[in-house]
Structures are given as C-alpha cells and as structure tokens.
Design a protein around this motif. Structure first.
Motif, PDB file in Angstrom:
ATOM      1  N   ALA A  30       0.877  -0.933   0.236  1.00  7.09           N
ATOM      2  CA  ALA A  30      -0.206   0.274  -0.168  1.00  7.09           C
ATOM      3  C   ALA A  30       0.633   1.651   0.414  1.00  7.09           C
ATOM      4  CB  ALA A  30      -0.478   0.101   1.095  1.00  7.09           C
ATOM      5  N   HIS A  31       1.831   1.093   1.089  1.00  6.25           N
ATOM      6  CA  HIS A  31       3.408   2.482   0.941  1.00  6.25           C
ATOM      7  C   HIS A  31       3.839   2.900  -0.367  1.00  6.25           C
ATOM      8  CE1 HIS A  31       6.886   4.338   1.344  1.00  6.25           C
ATOM      9  NE2 HIS A  31       6.283   4.738   1.845  1.00  6.25           N
ATOM     10  N   ASN A  32       3.541   1.175  -1.229  1.00  5.19           N
ATOM     11  CA  ASN A  32       4.643   1.657  -2.444  1.00  5.19           C
ATOM     12  C   ASN A  32       3.323   2.450  -2.962  1.00  5.19           C
ATOM     13  OD1 ASN A  32       7.358   1.458  -1.620  1.00  5.19           O
ATOM     14  ND2 ASN A  32       6.508  -1.376  -1.916  1.00  5.19           N
ATOM     15  N   ARG A  33       1.922   2.327  -2.854  1.00  7.99           N
ATOM     16  CA  ARG A  33       1.530   2.126  -4.448  1.00  7.99           C
ATOM     17  C   ARG A  33       1.138   4.087  -4.340  1.00  7.99           C
ATOM     18  NH1 ARG A  33      -2.987   0.213  -7.527  1.00  7.99           N
ATOM     19  NH2 ARG A  33      -3.427   1.495  -9.111  1.00  7.99           N
ATOM     20  N   LYS A  39       3.457  10.623  -5.248  1.00  3.05           N
ATOM     21  CA  LYS A  39       4.629  11.006  -4.377  1.00  3.05           C
ATOM     22  C   LYS A  39       4.815  11.896  -2.889  1.00  3.05           C
ATOM     23  CE  LYS A  39       6.133  10.127  -8.745  1.00  3.05           C
ATOM     24  NZ  LYS A  39       4.963  10.015  -8.868  1.00  3.05           N
ATOM     25  N   ILE A  40       4.319  10.579  -2.566  1.00  2.40           N
ATOM     26  CA  ILE A  40       4.043  10.800  -1.132  1.00  2.40           C
ATOM     27  C   ILE A  40       4.211   9.806  -0.099  1.00  2.40           C
ATOM     28  CG2 ILE A  40       3.281  11.872   1.394  1.00  2.40           C
ATOM     29  CD1 ILE A  40       1.400  13.198  -0.710  1.00  2.40           C
ATOM     30  N   SER A  41       5.511  10.021   1.110  1.00  3.62           N
ATOM     31  CA  SER A  41       6.153   8.523   1.823  1.00  3.62           C
ATOM     32  C   SER A  41       5.141   8.634   3.111  1.00  3.62           C
ATOM     33  CB  SER A  41       6.962   7.951   1.801  1.00  3.62           C
ATOM     34  OG  SER A  41       7.747   7.395   2.938  1.00  3.62           O
ATOM     35  N   PHE A  42       3.728   8.076   3.370  1.00  3.24           N
ATOM     36  CA  PHE A  42       3.706   8.036   4.730  1.00  3.24           C
ATOM     37  C   PHE A  42       4.855   8.050   5.827  1.00  3.24           C
ATOM     38  CE2 PHE A  42       0.998   4.367   4.067  1.00  3.24           C
ATOM     39  CZ  PHE A  42       1.632   3.439   4.899  1.00  3.24           C
ATOM     40  N   TYR A  43       5.580   7.616   6.028  1.00  2.18           N
ATOM     41  CA  TYR A  43       6.444   7.451   6.452  1.00  2.18           C
ATOM     42  C   TYR A  43       7.224   8.431   6.763  1.00  2.18           C
ATOM     43  CZ  TYR A  43       6.500   2.345   5.851  1.00  2.18           C
ATOM     44  OH  TYR A  43       5.426   0.877   6.764  1.00  2.18           O
ATOM     45  N   GLU A  44       7.795   9.506   5.992  1.00  3.64           N
ATOM     46  CA  GLU A  44       8.472  11.354   6.160  1.00  3.64           C
ATOM     47  C   GLU A  44       7.544  11.807   6.932  1.00  3.64           C
ATOM     48  OE1 GLU A  44       9.483  11.810   2.334  1.00  3.64           O
ATOM     49  OE2 GLU A  44      11.322   9.709   2.465  1.00  3.64           O
ATOM     50  N   LEU A  45       6.175  11.719   6.967  1.00  6.28           N
ATOM     51  CA  LEU A  45       5.104  12.268   7.380  1.00  6.28           C
ATOM     52  C   LEU A  45       5.642  12.045   8.827  1.00  6.28           C
ATOM     53  CD1 LEU A  45       2.067  12.573   4.902  1.00  6.28           C
ATOM     54  CD2 LEU A  45       4.105  13.684   4.729  1.00  6.28           C
ATOM     55  N   LYS A  59      -8.012   8.330  -0.286  1.00  8.32           N
ATOM     56  CA  LYS A  59      -9.828   8.140  -0.469  1.00  8.32           C
ATOM     57  C   LYS A  59     -10.060   8.279  -1.432  1.00  8.32           C
ATOM     58  CE  LYS A  59     -11.026   7.896   4.316  1.00  8.32           C
ATOM     59  NZ  LYS A  59     -11.831   8.426   5.985  1.00  8.32           N
ATOM     60  N   ARG A  60      -9.896   9.598  -1.517  1.00  6.72           N
ATOM     61  CA  ARG A  60      -9.925   9.979  -3.171  1.00  6.72           C
ATOM     62  C   ARG A  60      -9.777   9.484  -4.228  1.00  6.72           C
ATOM     63  NH1 ARG A  60      -9.910  16.340  -2.030  1.00  6.72           N
ATOM     64  NH2 ARG A  60     -11.200  16.352  -0.512  1.00  6.72           N
ATOM     65  N   LEU A  61      -8.550   8.736  -4.102  1.00  7.97           N
ATOM     66  CA  LEU A  61      -7.396   8.453  -5.411  1.00  7.97           C
ATOM     67  C   LEU A  61      -8.206   6.710  -4.919  1.00  7.97           C
ATOM     68  CD1 LEU A  61      -4.673   7.263  -6.987  1.00  7.97           C
ATOM     69  CD2 LEU A  61      -4.057   7.084  -5.244  1.00  7.97           C
ATOM     70  N   ASP A  68     -11.855  -2.291  -7.649  1.00  7.89           N
ATOM     71  CA  ASP A  68     -11.819  -3.069  -6.154  1.00  7.89           C
ATOM     72  C   ASP A  68     -10.904  -2.464  -5.310  1.00  7.89           C
ATOM     73  OD1 ASP A  68     -14.604  -3.951  -3.272  1.00  7.89           O
ATOM     74  OD2 ASP A  68     -13.032  -1.860  -3.880  1.00  7.89           O
ATOM     75  N   PRO A  69     -10.188  -1.909  -4.364  1.00  5.67           N
ATOM     76  CA  PRO A  69      -8.855  -2.076  -3.043  1.00  5.67           C
ATOM     77  C   PRO A  69      -9.603  -2.554  -1.889  1.00  5.67           C
ATOM     78  CG  PRO A  69      -9.230   0.304  -4.036  1.00  5.67           C
ATOM     79  CD  PRO A  69     -10.392  -0.398  -4.802  1.00  5.67           C
ATOM     80  N   LYS A  70     -11.218  -2.688  -1.680  1.00  3.32           N
ATOM     81  CA  LYS A  70     -11.269  -3.089  -0.479  1.00  3.32           C
ATOM     82  C   LYS A  70     -10.418  -1.644   0.437  1.00  3.32           C
ATOM     83  CE  LYS A  70     -12.727  -7.577  -1.606  1.00  3.32           C
ATOM     84  NZ  LYS A  70     -12.558  -8.729  -1.779  1.00  3.32           N
ATOM     85  N   ARG A  71     -10.541  -0.777   0.650  1.00  2.00           N
ATOM     86  CA  ARG A  71     -10.019   0.304   1.134  1.00  2.00           C
ATOM     87  C   ARG A  71      -8.685   0.403   1.776  1.00  2.00           C
ATOM     88  NH1 ARG A  71     -11.610   1.920   5.398  1.00  2.00           N
ATOM     89  NH2 ARG A  71     -13.429   0.293   6.427  1.00  2.00           N
ATOM     90  N   MET A  72      -7.935  -0.668   0.706  1.00  6.35           N
ATOM     91  CA  MET A  72      -6.834  -1.432   1.128  1.00  6.35           C
ATOM     92  C   MET A  72      -5.161  -0.175   1.447  1.00  6.35           C
ATOM     93  SD  MET A  72      -3.622  -3.130  -0.670  1.00  6.35           S
ATOM     94  CE  MET A  72      -1.935  -2.967  -0.470  1.00  6.35           C
ATOM     95  N   TYR A  73      -5.733   0.829   0.864  1.00  4.66           N
ATOM     96  CA  TYR A  73      -5.120   2.118   1.003  1.00  4.66           C
ATOM     97  C   TYR A  73      -4.933   3.186   1.781  1.00  4.66           C
ATOM     98  CZ  TYR A  73      -3.677  -0.029  -3.842  1.00  4.66           C
ATOM     99  OH  TYR A  73      -3.151  -1.454  -4.426  1.00  4.66           O
ATOM    100  N   SER A  74      -6.519   3.248   1.800  1.00 11.22           N
ATOM    101  CA  SER A  74      -6.217   3.680   2.852  1.00 11.22           C
ATOM    102  C   SER A  74      -6.674   3.352   4.303  1.00 11.22           C
ATOM    103  CB  SER A  74      -8.318   5.078   2.864  1.00 11.22           C
ATOM    104  OG  SER A  74      -9.175   3.826   2.159  1.00 11.22           O
TER     105      SER A  74
END
Length: 252
Positions: A30-33, A39-45, A59-61, A68-74
């Motif tokens: 999920a992080h890599n996608r 172009k944002i890494s949540f590890y850097e925030l 969520k918009r993405l 259907d990603p089944k909300r994997m990324y959010s």
C-alpha cells in the motif's frame, strides 16, 4: 528516519498479531502504491494534520481506481495514524482536566442555549506548538451539556453532586470518538454530535474500567449517537470505535 518508522510500524502490527501477509500489504504494498501515485511517503510525515491530508487524498484516489481495492490504501494510512498516536502522543491528563475546567467556566457564564447551534464541519486544528494534539472548543462541550440538560446520558438518575460554579448537576463533556483520532476523519469530531454528557463516575469508567464494563457503556452511547455521527459526515462502526479505545474486541 523512514526505515526506523517503517520497522516500528511493522513491530506495532506484530504486537497486534496480524499475519505476515497483512503486515506486508499495509507496510509495503500500500505504501509503495501511494508513493507511486502521489509521490508522498507516509513514513516521512511527522505531523498528524499532514497525515490527515494524505488520507483524504488517498480516499479520493481509491474512488478513481477501476478495481475495488477494498480500502487497502486508506486503511494503511489510517493504521499508520493509529500507530503514530499510540507511539508518540503524550499523556493528555492535564490537557483533559483543563478542558473540563474550561467547559465548567463556560457553562457558568452562559445564561441560555441558542435555539439553533451549527458546529463547523471543518476539522479542528492542532494545539499551537504541537504536532499531534488536537484542540477542543470549550463552547461546543458546554452546548452539548446544556442540550443534555445537565444529565448523564448513560443514566439520567446519576446525580453525584451539584457544581459550585453552575449550581446544576455536575457532568463532564466526553468525545465519543476520542479527539486524539481527529486525523482519521475529514470532518471535525469536536462537534455536539460527538460529545456526550457523562457523570464523573461513568466518564472514568469509560476510560479506566474493565473492558467488559466499557463495552457496555460504549455500546449504549454508540447506539444513541451513531445516526447523528453519520449525518455530520463522521460515521464509524462499533468495532472500529472499540479499537480506538484499545478494547479487546474478542470480548464483544
């Protein structure tokens, strides 16, 4: 920093006894996608409001994805927010006490309740000088108590003592969805729809009681408030609410 945050995030998942495949899905795939698309890494925030902004974008993405990603990324970002809160948010005991005192002072100065109260949908901001502590509006807490007519919303017969400031039954304002998790929501959770009026005994039990007792109280409050939370754009499932309180869901 990024590698350490990633390893700590993985370890946090391991403590929750998630499967290796699930951990890899959130911490890597999920992080890599997300990084590829935004172009944002949540590890850097480091700041919760930045993670909140990222969650809204993700969520918009997801809505634009053909499959259907089944909300994997959010879900990955939401879990990272939970990890940041659990690992870095300090004990807010003094802040909580200050809020209760401010609400009491506001009630003591308020003579009447407006006939119509509109609370802002915009998310509340961070307390000045902090990166992970969200502010609370004492006036909103006071209005919620007035709407409840100074009664405990677990049991209106709970009348422990009279406040020397308000000369009314003493109750406390409690955010049903804890304000610490504001970053997981696009709209404000510092609203009348999310604030319950509790006697001090029930308030302490919700925070410090046995999980079985806490589940009983939270379920009662959830059933009472879930529809209005949905109407103001902050819906939440009961099992997710229990997780925010650190409750073992196998007890439910």
């Amino acid at each position: 920093m990024t590698n350490k945050q990633k390893q700590d995030f993985i370890y946090w998942f391991e403590l929750k006894r998630l499967s290796t495949s699930t951990i890899a899905k959130y911490s890597n795939q999920a992080h890599n996608r997300i990084f590829k698309e935004l172009k944002i890494s949540f590890y850097e925030l480091k700041v919760l409001t930045d993670l909140q902004d990222l969650l809204i974008k993700v969520k918009r993405l997801e809505k634009q994805m053909p499959n259907d990603p089944k909300r994997m990324y959010s879900s990955a970002v939401s879990n990272y927010i939970k990890y940041k809160i659990h690992s870095e948010t300090p004990d807010n005991h003094h802040q909580d006490l200050d809020y209760l005192i401010d609400v009491e002072e506001t009630l003591a100065r308020t003579t009447s309740l407006p006939t119509h109260i509109v609370t802002p949908r915009d998310s509340t901001g961070l307390i000045s000088g902090t990166t992970n502590q969200f502010s609370r509006n004492k006036r909103v807490g006071a209005h919620a108590i007035q709407l409840a007519n100074y009664t405990c919303q677990i049991d209106s017969n709970h009348r422990l003592f009279i406040s020397r400031k308000t000369k009314k039954n003493y109750v406390e304002a409690h955010h049903l969805i804890p304000i610490a998790y504001q970053a997981m929501f696009e709209h404000s959770i510092d609203t009348i729809e999310n604030i319950v009026s509790l006697c001090s005994s029930c308030h302490r039990m919700v925070h410090f009681g046995l999980d079985t007792s806490r589940i009983e109280l939270l379920e009662q409050l959830y059933n009472r408030f879930k529809n209005q939370l949905r109407l103001v754009g902050t819906p939440i499932k009961f099992k997710d609410l229990l997780e925010l309180y650190g409750i073992d869901q196998t007890l439910y």
